[in-house]
Design a protein around this motif. Structure first.
Motif: not given
Length: 222
Positions: A47-48, A71, A74-75, A78-79, A106, A175, A185
């Motif tokens: 993910v990162e 994650g 989906v993560e 989201r990001r 997502g 959140r 972010q």
């Protein structure tokens, strides 16, 4: 590059999968086409890495595995929700309904399984780049059934009043992120975050972030 190659339709792609051999195979498959140029501009295994590579390269299409360290797909969605012009196509070994529905909710534009041929994958990339939704056979049925059965109305007039960036700020506020964290972010200033929050509260006729959090949670936006 020759004139003939320059005339080909081109798509810039990022491959996100935690298996290096699979990424190598996909790169080889989608590069073997005479009609199009698919330029793989980056790869990621978790993910990162995915968020970093997608943000820095801003590709046309991200080929995204569903199950990833950190994650999952989906993560990543989201990001990367605030990135304009980047479209996501899930490419996974899984054909489970919950995986398909999760990434479509997502924000992915399609979902194909890893049994897809190289030619069909290239076609799917260009279709998603151009705004179409693409699914492997029978997977579309999962999505149609899921959205037909949902309790929430297909059109939320309150949510439609918000811009894409305001929705992203809303989700992060709900959140529990602080303004400074949201700014970091989304790569915007704290002052800009405050401006977006004020606009969201005004448009939704809410008084504070606690009411905003309840509103977002009730709509399953968190």
């Amino acid at each position: 590059m020759s004139g003939a190659n320059m005339d080909k339709p081109t798509a810039r792609v990022v491959l996100v999968d935690d298996h290096r051999m699979f990424r190598t195979g996909v790169r080889a498959e989608i590069g073997q086409t005479e009609r199009t140029n698919v330029d793989v501009v980056g790869e990621a295994a978790d993910v990162e890495q995915a968020v970093s590579v997608v943000t820095s390269t801003m590709p046309d299409v991200v080929l995204l595995d569903v199950h990833l360290p950190g994650g999952g797909g989906v993560e990543v969605l989201r990001r990367c929700a605030s990135l304009e012009g980047v479209k996501f196509l899930a490419l996974s070994v899984s054909d489970a309904a919950e995986d398909v529905i999760g990434v479509i909710r997502g924000g992915a534009r399609g979902y194909v399984t890893k049994t897809i041929t190289g030619t069909d994958l290239v076609d799917a990339v260009f279709r998603v780049r151009d705004g179409d939704a693409v699914f492997s056979p029978r997977l579309a049925g999962f999505v149609l059934d899921a959205f037909a059965a949902t309790d929430t109305p297909p059109v939320d007039e309150d949510l439609d009043r918000l811009t894409q960036r305001e929705r992203e700020v809303l989700r992060l506020i709900a959140r529990g992120y602080a303004y400074k964290e949201i700014g970091k972010q989304l790569f915007i200033s704290v002052k800009t975050v405050e401006s977006h929050v004020s606009a969201v509260l005004r448009k939704l006729q809410l008084s504070n972030r606690h009411e905003l959090t309840r509103w977002a949670t009730a709509r399953r936006l968190v």
